[in-house]
Design an enzyme around this catalytic site. Structure first.
Site, short mmCIF file in Angstrom:
data_model
loop_
_atom_site.label_atom_id
_atom_site.label_comp_id
_atom_site.label_asym_id
_atom_site.label_seq_id
_atom_site.Cartn_x
_atom_site.Cartn_y
_atom_site.Cartn_z
N ARG A 29 0.83 -1.21 0.00
CA ARG A 29 0.00 0.00 0.00
C ARG A 29 0.86 1.25 0.00
O ARG A 29 1.89 1.32 0.69
CB ARG A 29 -0.91 0.02 1.24
CG ARG A 29 -1.98 -1.02 1.19
CD ARG A 29 -2.98 -0.83 2.33
NE ARG A 29 -3.65 -2.08 2.61
CZ ARG A 29 -4.64 -2.59 1.86
NH1 ARG A 29 -5.07 -1.92 0.80
NH2 ARG A 29 -5.18 -3.75 2.17
N ASP A 30 0.41 2.25 -0.77
CA ASP A 30 1.09 3.55 -0.77
C ASP A 30 0.88 4.21 0.59
O ASP A 30 -0.21 4.16 1.17
CB ASP A 30 0.51 4.43 -1.89
CG ASP A 30 1.40 5.63 -2.19
OD1 ASP A 30 2.01 5.66 -3.28
OD2 ASP A 30 1.51 6.53 -1.33
N ILE A 31 1.91 4.86 1.08
CA ILE A 31 1.86 5.46 2.42
C ILE A 31 0.98 6.71 2.44
O ILE A 31 0.46 7.10 3.48
CB ILE A 31 3.31 5.76 2.92
CG1 ILE A 31 3.36 5.83 4.42
CG2 ILE A 31 3.87 7.02 2.30
CD1 ILE A 31 4.78 5.75 4.98
N ASN A 87 4.97 6.91 -13.37
CA ASN A 87 5.54 8.25 -13.47
C ASN A 87 7.02 8.13 -13.82
O ASN A 87 7.74 7.34 -13.19
CB ASN A 87 5.36 9.01 -12.16
CG ASN A 87 3.90 9.32 -11.86
OD1 ASN A 87 3.12 9.56 -12.78
ND2 ASN A 87 3.54 9.35 -10.59
N VAL A 96 10.15 8.91 -6.22
CA VAL A 96 11.00 7.82 -5.72
C VAL A 96 11.67 7.16 -6.92
O VAL A 96 10.99 6.71 -7.86
CB VAL A 96 10.18 6.77 -4.92
CG1 VAL A 96 11.07 5.62 -4.48
CG2 VAL A 96 9.52 7.43 -3.71
N HIS A 100 8.15 1.88 -10.11
CA HIS A 100 6.94 1.46 -9.38
C HIS A 100 5.72 1.75 -10.23
O HIS A 100 5.65 2.77 -10.91
CB HIS A 100 6.83 2.14 -8.02
CG HIS A 100 6.98 3.63 -8.06
ND1 HIS A 100 8.20 4.24 -8.12
CD2 HIS A 100 6.07 4.62 -8.07
CE1 HIS A 100 8.04 5.55 -8.16
NE2 HIS A 100 6.74 5.81 -8.13
N MET A 101 4.76 0.85 -10.17
CA MET A 101 3.49 1.01 -10.86
C MET A 101 2.42 1.29 -9.82
O MET A 101 2.22 0.51 -8.90
CB MET A 101 3.16 -0.28 -11.63
CG MET A 101 1.83 -0.24 -12.36
SD MET A 101 1.53 -1.82 -13.19
CE MET A 101 2.67 -1.69 -14.57
N HIS A 102 1.75 2.45 -9.97
CA HIS A 102 0.64 2.77 -9.08
C HIS A 102 -0.60 2.00 -9.53
O HIS A 102 -0.89 1.93 -10.73
CB HIS A 102 0.31 4.27 -9.15
CG HIS A 102 1.38 5.19 -8.66
ND1 HIS A 102 1.35 5.77 -7.41
CD2 HIS A 102 2.50 5.65 -9.26
CE1 HIS A 102 2.42 6.54 -7.26
NE2 HIS A 102 3.14 6.49 -8.38
P1 5GP Z 1 5.95 8.70 -7.50
O1 5GP Z 1 5.54 10.10 -7.15
O2 5GP Z 1 7.45 8.53 -7.51
O3 5GP Z 1 5.33 8.18 -8.78
O4 5GP Z 1 5.36 7.77 -6.38
C1 5GP Z 1 6.03 7.47 -5.21
C2 5GP Z 1 4.99 7.00 -4.24
O5 5GP Z 1 5.64 6.38 -3.16
C3 5GP Z 1 4.13 8.13 -3.65
O6 5GP Z 1 2.77 7.90 -3.95
C4 5GP Z 1 4.42 8.05 -2.16
O7 5GP Z 1 3.28 8.30 -1.37
C5 5GP Z 1 4.93 6.65 -1.99
N1 5GP Z 1 5.87 6.47 -0.90
C6 5GP Z 1 6.93 7.27 -0.60
N2 5GP Z 1 7.61 6.80 0.46
C7 5GP Z 1 6.95 5.65 0.84
C8 5GP Z 1 7.18 4.71 1.88
O8 5GP Z 1 8.12 4.80 2.69
N3 5GP Z 1 6.31 3.67 1.98
C9 5GP Z 1 5.24 3.53 1.12
N4 5GP Z 1 4.45 2.48 1.29
N5 5GP Z 1 5.02 4.40 0.11
C10 5GP Z 1 5.86 5.45 -0.02
#
Ligand code: 5GP
Ligand code: ZN
Length: 114
Positions: A29-31, A87, A96, A100-102
């Site tokens: 799960r996303d945080i 992204n 990050v 990663h795939m949302h």
């Molecule tokens: P991005 O913006 O790079 O596409 O997505 C990175 C995602 O990672 C964001 O939605 C953010 O909330 C999530 N995220 C960042 N740090 C952590 C973490 O420590 N644990 C989890 N589960 N998600 C994280």
């Protein structure tokens, strides 16, 4: 990769609400969820983003999509629909630097994205 948050998470050094673990792929799960269902699917292997993917990663990418499908089923949004997002880089909104795939669902998504 040293200093990479999602590599640390994949190793188990950073806590996560893990939904599924495989040999090559993990879903958690996303945080900061942006929808009722918001999971991330990552490869254990460090790749910076989708720009690093080549034909050699075809199997890995298929496994990431299959895992996203599994998450959608498990979270009850497979029928209602969901959005898969990769992204890439600064303008893509990537924060990050580990592929990663949302998986987003549980509410209607809008278009165009912000
Ligand atoms: P991005 O913006 O790079 O596409 O997505 C990175 C995602 O990672 C964001 O939605 C953010 O909330 C999530 N995220 C960042 N740090 C952590 C973490 O420590 N644990 C989890 N589960 N998600 C994280
Ligand atoms: Zn990494």
């Amino acid at each position: 990769m040293e200093g990479c948050l999602f590599c640390a998470l994949a190793r188990g050094d950073v806590d996560a609400d893990v939904l599924r673990q495989g040999d090559r792929v993990i879903a958690f799960r996303d945080i900061h969820p942006q929808a009722p269902v918001h999971a991330l699917v990552i490869p254990r292997e460090h790749l910076t983003n989708a720009a690093d993917l080549t034909h050699a990663h075809a199997g890995l990418l298929a496994e990431m999509v299959a895992t996203a499908q599994w998450v959608a089923q498990a979270e009850g949004v497979a029928e209602s629909g969901y959005r898969l997002v990769l992204n890439v880089g600064a303008d893509g909104g990537q924060t990050v630097g580990h592929l990663h795939m949302h998986v987003l669902g549980g509410r209607p998504m809008t278009w165009p994205p912000g």
